[in-house]
Design a protein around this motif. Sequence first.
Motif, PDB file in Angstrom:
ATOM      1  N   ARG A   1       0.867  -1.196   0.000  1.00  0.00           N
ATOM      2  CA  ARG A   1       0.000   0.000   0.000  1.00  0.00           C
ATOM      3  C   ARG A   1       0.888   1.225   0.000  1.00  0.00           C
ATOM      4  NH1 ARG A   1      -2.405  -0.597   5.048  1.00  0.00           N
ATOM      5  NH2 ARG A   1      -1.641   1.273   6.052  1.00  0.00           N
ATOM      6  N   CYS A   2       0.494   2.245  -0.770  1.00  0.00           N
ATOM      7  CA  CYS A   2       1.310   3.454  -0.866  1.00  0.00           C
ATOM      8  C   CYS A   2       1.213   4.273   0.421  1.00  0.00           C
ATOM      9  CB  CYS A   2       0.853   4.286  -2.065  1.00  0.00           C
ATOM     10  SG  CYS A   2       1.817   5.802  -2.253  1.00  0.00           S
ATOM     11  N   THR A   3       2.374   4.709   0.927  1.00  0.00           N
ATOM     12  CA  THR A   3       2.375   5.510   2.161  1.00  0.00           C
ATOM     13  C   THR A   3       1.893   6.936   1.889  1.00  0.00           C
ATOM     14  OG1 THR A   3       4.701   6.046   1.753  1.00  0.00           O
ATOM     15  CG2 THR A   3       4.266   4.232   3.277  1.00  0.00           C
ATOM     16  N   LEU A   4       1.837   7.346   0.607  1.00  0.00           N
ATOM     17  CA  LEU A   4       1.379   8.708   0.288  1.00  0.00           C
ATOM     18  C   LEU A   4      -0.082   8.730  -0.141  1.00  0.00           C
ATOM     19  CD1 LEU A   4       4.438  10.278  -1.589  1.00  0.00           C
ATOM     20  CD2 LEU A   4       3.789  10.451   0.835  1.00  0.00           C
ATOM     21  N   CYS A   5      -0.423   7.935  -1.170  1.00  0.00           N
ATOM     22  CA  CYS A   5      -1.785   8.052  -1.720  1.00  0.00           C
ATOM     23  C   CYS A   5      -2.694   6.891  -1.324  1.00  0.00           C
ATOM     24  CB  CYS A   5      -1.745   8.207  -3.246  1.00  0.00           C
ATOM     25  SG  CYS A   5      -1.364   6.662  -4.116  1.00  0.00           S
ATOM     26  N   GLY A   6      -2.152   5.863  -0.670  1.00  0.00           N
ATOM     27  CA  GLY A   6      -2.994   4.780  -0.153  1.00  0.00           C
ATOM     28  C   GLY A   6      -3.368   3.717  -1.174  1.00  0.00           C
TER      29      GLY A   6
ATOM     30  N   ALA B   1       8.035   1.212  -5.162  1.00  0.00           N
ATOM     31  CA  ALA B   1       7.433   2.553  -5.218  1.00  0.00           C
ATOM     32  C   ALA B   1       6.077   2.466  -5.918  1.00  0.00           C
ATOM     33  CB  ALA B   1       8.356   3.492  -5.980  1.00  0.00           C
ATOM     34  N   CYS B   2       5.231   3.435  -5.610  1.00  0.00           N
ATOM     35  CA  CYS B   2       3.866   3.495  -6.149  1.00  0.00           C
ATOM     36  C   CYS B   2       3.910   3.895  -7.633  1.00  0.00           C
ATOM     37  CB  CYS B   2       3.076   4.520  -5.344  1.00  0.00           C
ATOM     38  SG  CYS B   2       1.430   4.817  -5.965  1.00  0.00           S
ATOM     39  N   ALA B   3       3.160   3.152  -8.463  1.00  0.00           N
ATOM     40  CA  ALA B   3       3.139   3.439  -9.901  1.00  0.00           C
ATOM     41  C   ALA B   3       2.434   4.767 -10.169  1.00  0.00           C
ATOM     42  CB  ALA B   3       2.428   2.308 -10.632  1.00  0.00           C
ATOM     43  N   ALA B   4       1.551   5.185  -9.264  1.00  0.00           N
ATOM     44  CA  ALA B   4       0.774   6.405  -9.509  1.00  0.00           C
ATOM     45  C   ALA B   4       1.502   7.661  -9.035  1.00  0.00           C
ATOM     46  CB  ALA B   4      -0.578   6.295  -8.808  1.00  0.00           C
ATOM     47  N   CYS B   5       2.142   7.612  -7.857  1.00  0.00           N
ATOM     48  CA  CYS B   5       2.698   8.856  -7.292  1.00  0.00           C
ATOM     49  C   CYS B   5       4.160   8.721  -6.886  1.00  0.00           C
ATOM     50  CB  CYS B   5       1.863   9.316  -6.098  1.00  0.00           C
ATOM     51  SG  CYS B   5       2.192   8.385  -4.595  1.00  0.00           S
ATOM     52  N   ASP B   6       4.750   7.553  -7.108  1.00  0.00           N
ATOM     53  CA  ASP B   6       6.145   7.294  -6.771  1.00  0.00           C
ATOM     54  C   ASP B   6       6.423   7.257  -5.263  1.00  0.00           C
ATOM     55  OD1 ASP B   6       8.492   6.511  -8.015  1.00  0.00           O
ATOM     56  OD2 ASP B   6       9.445   8.464  -7.624  1.00  0.00           O
TER      57      ASP B   6
END
Length: 248
Positions: free
Chosen positions: A129-134, A152-157
């Motif tokens: 789970r992304c720590t920034l955008c969830g 890393a998150c594919a949407a917001c890195d």
Amino acid sequence: MSIDPALIAAAASALAAARRVLVLTGAGVSAESGIPTFRGAGGLWEGFRAEDLATPEAFREDPARVWRWYRWRRGICLAAAPNPGHLAIVEIERRVPAFLLATQNVDGLHPRAGSRKILELHGNIHRARCTLCGRKRDLPPEPEAPHAPLPACAACDGLLRPDIVWFGEAYAEGVLETAFEEAGRADVVVSAGTSGSVYPPAAIALAGKRAGAFLIDVNPAATEISAAADIHLAGPSGEVLPAVLAAS
Ligand code: BJW
Ligand code: ZN
């Protein structure tokens, strides 16, 4: 396993008569699949206890170390297969009209065994789970090298973290409520392979008993849950649960 056959028979007839059953499981159910439990022998990793690593503070302080722990554990989970205890729980679900499995395990072995009505209280080790955008993402079906770059998150890195409930963190919305509600109206609650030392999950079994359910505990060791249980079947779940089913 030397359990009094009368106890097995009593558990079997309680289950056979039940219309609503809640099963609560913990790490002990996966022990016979080769997955180490948290407490007791083998519960340490690089000298750390779960309480040191499964926290948001530990992740903030050293995300690489926490990811190493989870990658190591995920490798073990990917190589493991469900055992007869997991399969017996699938069979209980098939036999009773209303069933819910609330598991504290994150290894994914219950769904792999075929359990359908399941709440994974502590999340799933195969998801991040992304720590920034969830946003959530399934991890690849093969193990990652422990020292591979952090995901890393594919949407917001943003940095990804395991999609798991750590100490001090809240549970997913509605999950505990559903488990307590089912415990409150179950005829039989089966607790298997949990030390009952983590709350609120331990309280699910105890709440079921308080509300009138017949409580069966399956654990080679004595715990707070076995002390409250109507029947304590002191053996490994991979042997005890199939024996109970064979007797019903
Ligand atoms: C066999 C066997 C075989 C061997 N067959 N059996 C009340 C009192 C005190 C403290 C608290 C409280 N309420 C809340 C707390 C704090 C805390 C807590 O409980 N701490 C205690 C340790 C003291 N709880 C939390 O922080 C929880 N969150 C929370 O309460 O949030 C409140 C909140 C609300 C709103 C906003 C914010 C916050 C979260 C707890 C998360 C726990 N997570 C972990 C790690 C992450 C998952 C992962 O990485 O895998 O989950 S901890 C670890 O323990 C893991 C497990 O799911 C969990 C339970 O362990 P389990 O499954 O019982 O395993 P073991 O190893 O303990 O026992 C295995 C058993 O199997 C043994 O008994 C063996 O005998 C047996 N066994 N072989 C059958 N073959
Ligand atoms: Zn993101």
